[in-house]
Every structure is written in structure tokens, then in C-alpha cells.
Design a protein around this motif. Sequence first.
Motif, PDB file in Angstrom:
ATOM      1  N   GLU A   1     119.368 -18.829  26.535  1.00 53.59           N
ATOM      2  CA  GLU A   1     119.282 -18.223  27.866  1.00 53.59           C
ATOM      3  C   GLU A   1     119.964 -16.859  27.883  1.00 53.59           C
ATOM      4  N   THR A   2     121.168 -16.784  27.306  1.00 48.62           N
ATOM      5  CA  THR A   2     121.883 -15.501  27.260  1.00 48.62           C
ATOM      6  C   THR A   2     121.154 -14.505  26.382  1.00 48.62           C
ATOM      7  N   CYS A   3     120.669 -14.968  25.250  1.00 50.50           N
ATOM      8  CA  CYS A   3     119.970 -14.088  24.309  1.00 50.50           C
ATOM      9  C   CYS A   3     118.727 -13.474  24.952  1.00 50.50           C
ATOM     10  N   ALA A   4     118.011 -14.288  25.720  1.00 48.64           N
ATOM     11  CA  ALA A   4     116.764 -13.805  26.316  1.00 48.64           C
ATOM     12  C   ALA A   4     117.001 -12.972  27.574  1.00 48.64           C
ATOM     13  N   GLN A   5     117.824 -13.486  28.483  1.00 49.76           N
ATOM     14  CA  GLN A   5     117.966 -12.839  29.789  1.00 49.76           C
ATOM     15  C   GLN A   5     118.920 -11.650  29.763  1.00 49.76           C
ATOM     16  N   ARG A   6     120.000 -11.749  29.015  1.00 52.98           N
ATOM     17  CA  ARG A   6     120.979 -10.663  29.022  1.00 52.98           C
ATOM     18  C   ARG A   6     120.677  -9.595  27.977  1.00 52.98           C
ATOM     19  N   PHE A   7     120.233 -10.034  26.789  1.00 50.23           N
ATOM     20  CA  PHE A   7     120.046  -9.083  25.694  1.00 50.23           C
ATOM     21  C   PHE A   7     118.575  -8.834  25.341  1.00 50.23           C
ATOM     22  N   GLY A   8     117.658  -9.628  25.882  1.00 48.15           N
ATOM     23  CA  GLY A   8     116.246  -9.446  25.572  1.00 48.15           C
ATOM     24  C   GLY A   8     115.962  -9.550  24.088  1.00 48.15           C
ATOM     25  N   ASN A   9     116.629 -10.495  23.423  1.00 44.89           N
ATOM     26  CA  ASN A   9     116.559 -10.579  21.956  1.00 44.89           C
ATOM     27  C   ASN A   9     116.148 -11.969  21.490  1.00 44.89           C
ATOM     28  N   ALA A  10     115.409 -12.694  22.331  1.00 42.69           N
ATOM     29  CA  ALA A  10     115.051 -14.074  21.987  1.00 42.69           C
ATOM     30  C   ALA A  10     114.211 -14.158  20.725  1.00 42.69           C
ATOM     31  N   ILE A  11     113.485 -13.098  20.392  1.00 37.19           N
ATOM     32  CA  ILE A  11     112.637 -13.143  19.198  1.00 37.19           C
ATOM     33  C   ILE A  11     113.478 -13.296  17.928  1.00 37.19           C
TER      34      ILE A  11
ATOM     35  N   SER B   1     134.722  -7.812  33.040  1.00 39.81           N
ATOM     36  CA  SER B   1     135.430  -8.776  32.189  1.00 39.81           C
ATOM     37  C   SER B   1     134.522  -9.906  31.724  1.00 39.81           C
ATOM     38  N   ALA B   2     133.612 -10.364  32.600  1.00 39.99           N
ATOM     39  CA  ALA B   2     132.742 -11.489  32.244  1.00 39.99           C
ATOM     40  C   ALA B   2     131.875 -11.181  31.028  1.00 39.99           C
ATOM     41  N   MET B   3     131.580  -9.922  30.779  1.00 40.25           N
ATOM     42  CA  MET B   3     130.725  -9.547  29.650  1.00 40.25           C
ATOM     43  C   MET B   3     131.484  -9.554  28.330  1.00 40.25           C
ATOM     44  N   LEU B   4     132.813  -9.715  28.386  1.00 42.91           N
ATOM     45  CA  LEU B   4     133.631  -9.651  27.180  1.00 42.91           C
ATOM     46  C   LEU B   4     133.982 -11.012  26.613  1.00 42.91           C
ATOM     47  N   ALA B   5     133.605 -12.092  27.297  1.00 39.72           N
ATOM     48  CA  ALA B   5     133.908 -13.426  26.784  1.00 39.72           C
ATOM     49  C   ALA B   5     133.278 -13.614  25.405  1.00 39.72           C
ATOM     50  N   TYR B   6     134.062 -14.126  24.458  1.00 42.14           N
ATOM     51  CA  TYR B   6     133.664 -14.360  23.062  1.00 42.14           C
ATOM     52  C   TYR B   6     133.470 -13.053  22.292  1.00 42.14           C
TER      53      TYR B   6
ATOM     54  N   VAL C   1     142.007   0.970  23.189  1.00 39.55           N
ATOM     55  CA  VAL C   1     141.411  -0.193  22.538  1.00 39.55           C
ATOM     56  C   VAL C   1     139.894  -0.019  22.517  1.00 39.55           C
ATOM     57  N   GLU C   2     139.255  -0.719  21.604  1.00 37.74           N
ATOM     58  CA  GLU C   2     137.795  -0.776  21.572  1.00 37.74           C
ATOM     59  C   GLU C   2     137.374  -2.202  21.890  1.00 37.74           C
ATOM     60  N   LEU C   3     136.525  -2.344  22.885  1.00 29.19           N
ATOM     61  CA  LEU C   3     136.055  -3.654  23.314  1.00 29.19           C
ATOM     62  C   LEU C   3     134.631  -3.871  22.839  1.00 29.19           C
ATOM     63  N   ARG C   4     134.377  -5.035  22.274  1.00 28.08           N
ATOM     64  CA  ARG C   4     133.022  -5.417  21.885  1.00 28.08           C
ATOM     65  C   ARG C   4     132.588  -6.569  22.779  1.00 28.08           C
ATOM     66  N   GLU C   5     131.460  -6.407  23.446  1.00 27.64           N
ATOM     67  CA  GLU C   5     130.949  -7.489  24.294  1.00 27.64           C
ATOM     68  C   GLU C   5     130.704  -8.737  23.456  1.00 27.64           C
TER      69      GLU C   5
ATOM     70  N   LEU D   1     120.969  -6.666  16.884  1.00 28.06           N
ATOM     71  CA  LEU D   1     121.415  -5.773  17.953  1.00 28.06           C
ATOM     72  C   LEU D   1     122.439  -4.781  17.407  1.00 28.06           C
ATOM     73  N   SER D   2     122.488  -3.599  18.009  1.00 24.10           N
ATOM     74  CA  SER D   2     123.395  -2.550  17.568  1.00 24.10           C
ATOM     75  C   SER D   2     124.797  -2.782  18.113  1.00 24.10           C
ATOM     76  N   ALA D   3     125.796  -2.802  17.220  1.00 25.73           N
ATOM     77  CA  ALA D   3     127.180  -2.990  17.653  1.00 25.73           C
ATOM     78  C   ALA D   3     127.645  -1.826  18.512  1.00 25.73           C
ATOM     79  N   ALA D   4     127.194  -0.623  18.189  1.00 22.13           N
ATOM     80  CA  ALA D   4     127.614   0.557  18.949  1.00 22.13           C
ATOM     81  C   ALA D   4     127.166   0.474  20.403  1.00 22.13           C
ATOM     82  N   ALA D   5     126.016  -0.140  20.648  1.00 19.98           N
ATOM     83  CA  ALA D   5     125.496  -0.216  22.011  1.00 19.98           C
ATOM     84  C   ALA D   5     126.325  -1.135  22.895  1.00 19.98           C
ATOM     85  N   TYR D   6     127.089  -2.023  22.291  1.00 14.80           N
ATOM     86  CA  TYR D   6     127.871  -2.990  23.063  1.00 14.80           C
ATOM     87  C   TYR D   6     129.369  -2.825  22.830  1.00 14.80           C
ATOM     88  N   SER D   7     129.776  -1.655  22.348  1.00 20.12           N
ATOM     89  CA  SER D   7     131.189  -1.342  22.156  1.00 20.12           C
ATOM     90  C   SER D   7     131.623  -0.307  23.190  1.00 20.12           C
ATOM     91  N   HIS D   8     132.834  -0.468  23.701  1.00 19.04           N
ATOM     92  CA  HIS D   8     133.315   0.393  24.780  1.00 19.04           C
ATOM     93  C   HIS D   8     134.784   0.741  24.548  1.00 19.04           C
TER      94      HIS D   8
END
Length: 276
Positions: A244-254, A187-192, A233-237, A158-165
Motif C-alpha cells: 500500500e505504501t509502495c503504491a500510494q506514496r511512492f508509485g513504485n509498486a512495479i 515527521s510521519a514521513m521519516l518513520a523507519y 543533519v541529513e534525514l532520509r525518509e 528509487l533515488s536516495a537523493a530525492a528522499y533526502s533532506h
Amino acid sequence: MAESTRVWFSGALETVAIWWRLERKDGVTLGFTSHDRDLTFEGLVHRTAPGMVPSAIRRTADFEADSAEVAGALSHDSIREEDLAAGRFDGGSIAMGLVDWETFERVTLYAGTIGSVGHEGAGFSAELRSSKDGLARQIVPRTAPTCRAEFCGEGCTLSAAAYSHLAQLAEISSDGGAVRVSGGPASAMLAYGTLRWLDGAEAGLVRRIEAIDSTWLMLDRTTANTIPLGTSVELREGCDHTLETCAQRFGNAINFQGEPFLPGNDLLTRYPAAQQ
């Protein structure tokens, strides 16, 4: 100048000093020498720091990691107690060796990374990890139900730029262990995930977001509560590394780097159940 092939300390009197070069992960490079004046070579001024002393450097011809340690006094402007506490030197690269202060012939005796850094009283010590430490990594990864890949790192794809804010500091807790920000994702998207300071005294430092408490981001290290509000600041999700998170949130289960359906060790200890 290429590194020297001369035999060092072969004479009764040698014009030799020790040099160190530290490169922090934020890009700052520092050079030091045990000589009584500054020495400049390879485009870097090596400041005189007679209080810095390397321990015995052990180099081996096999795959066993070389060992070394460096200690010194917190008297040099480039190595400050607050920088050590903030972790600016953690994980940086280090090289040390010998230099002839007249001809600038030199040789590298040790190269690696900085491990744990500690300070006691007016001094500090740093554990050094040689480049051969990388040979100790496991060739075949161990199975695990969670993903082994670092989020937006190798294997994840996954691209870091796409999930940085970009966001701004809104509030710091009294103990400096948590912050609130304005802007960015929920905030919930920033855990970990991570928070990187872009301005101010802690610019360049990256803090991991260990947990979310309402709208507060709980950081892995405390930060100075004197940082001005509105600091950028720069936030990275973040990702909890579950399928479950990989598939449902990021569509990256493959690209999931784990084995969530592999039976665990407890399968061997289960008692058989009688058929009804």
C-alpha cells in the motif's frame, strides 16, 4: 609492493610483526602493528599497538567461513570507548597479516568485516566475519508479504537523493534516545528512515529512526545530549515495506519485492466450512 610468496617462519629468527588495517564505514582508515615502532606501507602509517592481540585465525579450503577475533586495550587514541559505544566500528572492513619490518614483505592472512564489538573494563573485543560469509546468503529469497528490498537500495530503484533532506537539530531528549529537528519533511514521513549527523562530535554516524512520537524522532541508539542545537543533519525518509505504501506514496509498486497476496502457512490448518 606485491604481497610476498615467501615461506614465513621457516628460519630460527624472523623479523616479522603482525599488522591490522581497519576501515570504518565513515571512511576513516586505521593501521596498527605489533612491532615496537610504527611501520608505513601502502600509504598508511601502522601505529604500534602491542596491546592488540588476534586470536587464532582459522582458514578453510572449503566454503565454510573463516573465523578470527581481535582483542586489545582501550589505550590507543584511535580506539576510544565512546567510538565503540557509538558504533563507529560496526560493519567496517578489516584485514590482518604478517609484515617483515626490514624488507616490508607482507602477506594478508585474513580479510572480512567487523561484526559485534564489545568492551569490558579497560578492554575491547571484536568478532570478525570473513569475506566468505557472503556465500552463506540465500540464493532464492524467501517469500514474504512485505518488501525485501532496502528503501532506495538495490531492487527498490528509487533515488536516495530525492528522499533526502537537510535539517537542523532542534532538541534532544534527556536520555538521548530521541531528537526533534527543524526543517525537512513532516515527521510521519521519516518513520523507519535514517538520520545522519553532518557536523559535531558524531559527524558521519547514521542512526535509524525506529518510530515517531508526535514530533520526536525515536533513534535506534542514544546520542550525546551535549550536541549543540542547530547542528546539521541529513534525514532520509522511510518506508514500512508494505504494498500500500509502495503504491500510494511512492508509485513504485512495479518494483515491489514481496508477495502480499500469497496465502500463508495458516491456510493448511484451516478447517473446511460447510456450504450453506
